[in-house]
Design a protein around this motif. Structure first.
Motif, PDB file in Angstrom:
ATOM      1  N   ASP A 222       0.826  -1.211   0.000  1.00  0.00           N
ATOM      2  CA  ASP A 222       0.000   0.000   0.000  1.00  0.00           C
ATOM      3  C   ASP A 222       0.858   1.258   0.000  1.00  0.00           C
ATOM      4  OD1 ASP A 222      -2.306  -1.484   0.053  1.00  0.00           O
ATOM      5  OD2 ASP A 222      -2.447  -1.503   2.239  1.00  0.00           O
ATOM      6  N   PHE A 223       2.036   1.170   0.593  1.00  0.00           N
ATOM      7  CA  PHE A 223       2.903   2.335   0.731  1.00  0.00           C
ATOM      8  C   PHE A 223       3.888   2.456  -0.430  1.00  0.00           C
ATOM      9  CE2 PHE A 223       6.768   4.125   3.072  1.00  0.00           C
ATOM     10  CZ  PHE A 223       6.400   5.437   2.833  1.00  0.00           C
ATOM     11  N   LEU A 224       4.543   1.342  -0.783  1.00  0.00           N
ATOM     12  CA  LEU A 224       5.599   1.377  -1.790  1.00  0.00           C
ATOM     13  C   LEU A 224       5.179   0.802  -3.135  1.00  0.00           C
ATOM     14  CD1 LEU A 224       8.575   0.239   0.480  1.00  0.00           C
ATOM     15  CD2 LEU A 224       7.954   2.565  -0.177  1.00  0.00           C
ATOM     16  N   CYS A 225       3.990   0.216  -3.179  1.00  0.00           N
ATOM     17  CA  CYS A 225       3.463  -0.372  -4.414  1.00  0.00           C
ATOM     18  C   CYS A 225       4.487  -1.358  -5.005  1.00  0.00           C
ATOM     19  CB  CYS A 225       3.098   0.726  -5.395  1.00  0.00           C
ATOM     20  SG  CYS A 225       2.013   0.151  -6.721  1.00  0.00           S
ATOM     21  N   SER A 226       4.839  -1.189  -6.267  1.00  0.00           N
ATOM     22  CA  SER A 226       5.800  -2.104  -6.909  1.00  0.00           C
ATOM     23  C   SER A 226       7.073  -1.362  -7.278  1.00  0.00           C
ATOM     24  CB  SER A 226       5.174  -2.736  -8.157  1.00  0.00           C
ATOM     25  OG  SER A 226       4.062  -3.527  -7.828  1.00  0.00           O
ATOM     26  N   GLY A 227       7.492  -0.463  -6.383  1.00  0.00           N
ATOM     27  CA  GLY A 227       8.736   0.266  -6.603  1.00  0.00           C
ATOM     28  C   GLY A 227       9.949  -0.609  -6.399  1.00  0.00           C
ATOM     29  N   ILE A 228      11.111  -0.072  -6.673  1.00  0.00           N
ATOM     30  CA  ILE A 228      12.340  -0.861  -6.659  1.00  0.00           C
ATOM     31  C   ILE A 228      12.650  -1.467  -5.291  1.00  0.00           C
ATOM     32  CG2 ILE A 228      13.795   1.154  -6.179  1.00  0.00           C
ATOM     33  CD1 ILE A 228      15.933  -0.139  -7.987  1.00  0.00           C
ATOM     34  N   VAL A 229      12.234  -0.805  -4.214  1.00  0.00           N
ATOM     35  CA  VAL A 229      12.546  -1.322  -2.876  1.00  0.00           C
ATOM     36  C   VAL A 229      11.513  -2.332  -2.393  1.00  0.00           C
ATOM     37  CG1 VAL A 229      13.796   0.743  -2.187  1.00  0.00           C
ATOM     38  CG2 VAL A 229      11.345   0.608  -1.778  1.00  0.00           C
ATOM     39  N   ASN A 230      10.494  -2.629  -3.213  1.00  0.00           N
ATOM     40  CA  ASN A 230       9.464  -3.562  -2.772  1.00  0.00           C
ATOM     41  C   ASN A 230       9.149  -4.632  -3.813  1.00  0.00           C
ATOM     42  OD1 ASN A 230       7.721  -4.225  -0.575  1.00  0.00           O
ATOM     43  ND2 ASN A 230       5.973  -3.538  -1.786  1.00  0.00           N
ATOM     44  N   VAL A 231      10.142  -4.982  -4.633  1.00  0.00           N
ATOM     45  CA  VAL A 231       9.974  -6.049  -5.624  1.00  0.00           C
ATOM     46  C   VAL A 231      11.205  -6.948  -5.604  1.00  0.00           C
ATOM     47  CG1 VAL A 231       8.426  -4.800  -7.172  1.00  0.00           C
ATOM     48  CG2 VAL A 231      10.896  -4.541  -7.424  1.00  0.00           C
ATOM     49  N   ASP A 232      11.074  -8.112  -6.205  1.00  0.00           N
ATOM     50  CA  ASP A 232      12.164  -9.092  -6.266  1.00  0.00           C
ATOM     51  C   ASP A 232      12.489  -9.452  -7.713  1.00  0.00           C
ATOM     52  OD1 ASP A 232      12.770  -9.473  -3.546  1.00  0.00           O
ATOM     53  OD2 ASP A 232      11.032 -10.789  -3.287  1.00  0.00           O
ATOM     54  N   ARG A 233      13.674 -10.026  -7.856  1.00  0.00           N
ATOM     55  CA  ARG A 233      14.117 -10.681  -9.078  1.00  0.00           C
ATOM     56  C   ARG A 233      13.962  -9.813 -10.341  1.00  0.00           C
ATOM     57  NH1 ARG A 233      15.645 -15.121  -6.787  1.00  0.00           N
ATOM     58  NH2 ARG A 233      14.415 -16.089  -5.126  1.00  0.00           N
ATOM     59  N   HIS A 234      13.130 -10.253 -11.307  1.00  0.00           N
ATOM     60  CA  HIS A 234      13.097  -9.593 -12.617  1.00  0.00           C
ATOM     61  C   HIS A 234      12.692  -8.123 -12.517  1.00  0.00           C
ATOM     62  CE1 HIS A 234      12.554  -8.941 -16.878  1.00  0.00           C
ATOM     63  NE2 HIS A 234      11.298  -8.569 -16.657  1.00  0.00           N
ATOM     64  N   LEU A 235      11.619  -7.839 -11.772  1.00  0.00           N
ATOM     65  CA  LEU A 235      11.163  -6.452 -11.647  1.00  0.00           C
ATOM     66  C   LEU A 235      12.229  -5.576 -10.993  1.00  0.00           C
ATOM     67  CD1 LEU A 235       7.414  -6.872 -10.580  1.00  0.00           C
ATOM     68  CD2 LEU A 235       8.305  -6.042 -12.764  1.00  0.00           C
TER      69      LEU A 235
ATOM     70  N   SER B 231       3.705   9.689   8.156  1.00  0.00           N
ATOM     71  CA  SER B 231       2.621   8.909   8.774  1.00  0.00           C
ATOM     72  C   SER B 231       2.442   7.568   8.071  1.00  0.00           C
ATOM     73  CB  SER B 231       1.314   9.709   8.721  1.00  0.00           C
ATOM     74  OG  SER B 231       1.420  10.895   9.469  1.00  0.00           O
ATOM     75  N   ALA B 232       2.487   7.586   6.732  1.00  0.00           N
ATOM     76  CA  ALA B 232       2.334   6.345   5.969  1.00  0.00           C
ATOM     77  C   ALA B 232       3.468   5.374   6.261  1.00  0.00           C
ATOM     78  CB  ALA B 232       2.277   6.658   4.472  1.00  0.00           C
ATOM     79  N   ALA B 233       4.691   5.896   6.394  1.00  0.00           N
ATOM     80  CA  ALA B 233       5.841   5.039   6.699  1.00  0.00           C
ATOM     81  C   ALA B 233       5.698   4.402   8.079  1.00  0.00           C
ATOM     82  CB  ALA B 233       7.127   5.857   6.616  1.00  0.00           C
ATOM     83  N   GLU B 234       5.251   5.190   9.056  1.00  0.00           N
ATOM     84  CA  GLU B 234       5.091   4.667  10.415  1.00  0.00           C
ATOM     85  C   GLU B 234       3.979   3.628  10.482  1.00  0.00           C
ATOM     86  OE1 GLU B 234       4.422   8.178  12.681  1.00  0.00           O
ATOM     87  OE2 GLU B 234       6.564   8.690  12.841  1.00  0.00           O
ATOM     88  N   LEU B 235       2.866   3.886   9.815  1.00  0.00           N
ATOM     89  CA  LEU B 235       1.751   2.932   9.824  1.00  0.00           C
ATOM     90  C   LEU B 235       2.137   1.635   9.125  1.00  0.00           C
ATOM     91  CD1 LEU B 235      -1.212   5.360   9.035  1.00  0.00           C
ATOM     92  CD2 LEU B 235      -0.717   4.242  11.218  1.00  0.00           C
ATOM     93  N   SER B 236       2.890   1.740   8.037  1.00  0.00           N
ATOM     94  CA  SER B 236       3.324   0.536   7.322  1.00  0.00           C
ATOM     95  C   SER B 236       4.298  -0.272   8.164  1.00  0.00           C
ATOM     96  CB  SER B 236       3.974   0.931   5.991  1.00  0.00           C
ATOM     97  OG  SER B 236       3.056   1.587   5.151  1.00  0.00           O
ATOM     98  N   ALA B 237       5.211   0.407   8.854  1.00  0.00           N
ATOM     99  CA  ALA B 237       6.172  -0.286   9.716  1.00  0.00           C
ATOM    100  C   ALA B 237       5.464  -0.958  10.890  1.00  0.00           C
ATOM    101  CB  ALA B 237       7.223   0.698  10.215  1.00  0.00           C
ATOM    102  N   ASP B 238       4.381  -0.339  11.375  1.00  0.00           N
ATOM    103  CA  ASP B 238       3.639  -0.911  12.506  1.00  0.00           C
ATOM    104  C   ASP B 238       3.019  -2.266  12.165  1.00  0.00           C
ATOM    105  OD1 ASP B 238       4.269   1.166  14.162  1.00  0.00           O
ATOM    106  OD2 ASP B 238       2.361   2.232  13.899  1.00  0.00           O
ATOM    107  N   ARG B 239       2.799  -2.525  10.876  1.00  0.00           N
ATOM    108  CA  ARG B 239       2.225  -3.816  10.490  1.00  0.00           C
ATOM    109  C   ARG B 239       3.131  -4.987  10.876  1.00  0.00           C
ATOM    110  NH1 ARG B 239      -0.133  -2.530   4.366  1.00  0.00           N
ATOM    111  NH2 ARG B 239      -1.916  -1.241   5.044  1.00  0.00           N
ATOM    112  N   PHE B 240       4.427  -4.711  10.989  1.00  0.00           N
ATOM    113  CA  PHE B 240       5.372  -5.759  11.364  1.00  0.00           C
ATOM    114  C   PHE B 240       5.444  -5.962  12.877  1.00  0.00           C
ATOM    115  CE2 PHE B 240       6.796  -4.352   7.204  1.00  0.00           C
ATOM    116  CZ  PHE B 240       7.110  -5.539   6.563  1.00  0.00           C
ATOM    117  N   THR B 241       4.777  -5.101  13.648  1.00  0.00           N
ATOM    118  CA  THR B 241       4.908  -5.161  15.106  1.00  0.00           C
ATOM    119  C   THR B 241       3.637  -5.628  15.800  1.00  0.00           C
ATOM    120  OG1 THR B 241       4.294  -2.816  15.357  1.00  0.00           O
ATOM    121  CG2 THR B 241       6.631  -3.321  15.067  1.00  0.00           C
ATOM    122  N   TYR B 242       2.693  -6.183  15.045  1.00  0.00           N
ATOM    123  CA  TYR B 242       1.503  -6.740  15.679  1.00  0.00           C
ATOM    124  C   TYR B 242       1.874  -8.011  16.447  1.00  0.00           C
ATOM    125  CZ  TYR B 242      -2.079  -3.725  13.599  1.00  0.00           C
ATOM    126  OH  TYR B 242      -2.877  -2.664  13.272  1.00  0.00           O
TER     127      TYR B 242
END
Length: 269
Positions: free
Chosen positions: A128-141, A240-251
């Motif tokens: 939701d935050f980074l979509c399919s940007g370079i820091v959120n994709v693997d391999r070919h993309l 705010s978006a970065a903090e909310l996205s990071a919080d998903r890993f801390t549930y």
């Protein structure tokens, strides 16, 4: 004779019940022993760091105690570890390996980068935050986007543009702020200052606009001054978006944020 048959019947029933109980208890006992044996092995390797895993719940008790200061807690554990590496697990979720060892970081990010993809969990949490940007994709993309970025960054005009604007940001905003703080003896949050400095440079590079997040008159406050500037509002929204996205890993319960989003409650509404 009748009493004998009754006694025999009772003995058979007791024996049958006992056998059934034993058959049920054996796998339960084996499971408990197995869990405690794993826990004891993990405890031997991690007790020195204060990160003792427990059966079934893993490191949930420690996590709940330190969730409000997760980064500081991880920093303390990594500093206490002889290898600067720890493992972490909550409620049977995928075990996370956290490292600050330079050799491990080089191995993961450079030497054997292809063997360490971000994986579906990481990508899904940040989509939701980074979509399919370079820091959120693997391999070919990732390879396609990396080639594009590398080509752009190797051009002389872009290189000069970045140097000129970074120098301008340092001379016109960062150094005046630090000088004023030194002169008045005011306390500043250096992490916050450098975060704003970076964001101003990124906006200048991406949009050719100065977000003016790093101003020399608000260094004693915890938040940037009120500003109707579109880029300033964008900076707040981005943070705010970065903090909310990071919080998903801390549930405490993995992927629980998906339920809160479906119900439109909490931070996911």
């Amino acid at each position: 004779m009748k009493h004998y048959y009754v006694r025999t019947l009772i003995m058979d029933l007791l024996l049958s019940v006992s056998l059934h109980s034993i058959l049920i208890l054996i796998p339960i006992s084996i499971s408990i022993i197995f869990l405690f044996s794993i826990s004891s092995k993990q405890q031997q390797s991690q007790d020195s760091n204060g990160l003792r895993p427990y059966p079934i719940v893993g490191n949930l008790p420690q996590f709940l105690c330190h969730r409000h200061r997760f980064l500081n807690w991880m920093t303390e554990l990594l500093a206490a570890s002889p290898t600067n590496t720890i493992s972490f697990c909550i409620l049977g979720s995928v075990r996370d390996i956290i490292t600050a060892n330079p050799s491990n970081v080089e191995h993961i990010l450079k030497t054997n980068f292809d063997n360490y993809p971000k994986g579906p969990r990481f990508i899904h949490h940040l989509k939701d935050f980074l979509c399919s940007g370079i820091v959120n994709v693997d391999r070919h993309l990732w390879r396609v986007q990396r080639k594009t970025v590398s080509f752009e960054f190797n051009t002389r005009s872009l290189h000069n543009f970045v140097i000129i604007n970074v120098q301008h940001e340092i001379l016109s905003h960062l150094l005046p702020l630090l000088r004023k703080s030194s002169r008045t003896g005011a306390i500043i949050d250096l992490q916050d200052v450098l975060e704003r400095f970076s964001f101003d440079n990124i906006c200048k590079f991406a949009f050719n606009e100065d977000a003016v997040c790093l101003s020399d008159h608000d260094h004693v406050s915890e938040k940037p001054p009120p500003n109707n500037n579109i880029l300033s509002r964008f900076a707040q929204a981005f943070k705010s978006a970065a903090e909310l996205s990071a919080d998903r890993f801390t549930y405490a319960i993995p992927r629980f944020w998906i339920i809160t989003r479906l119900l439109n409650i909490g931070s996911e509404r």
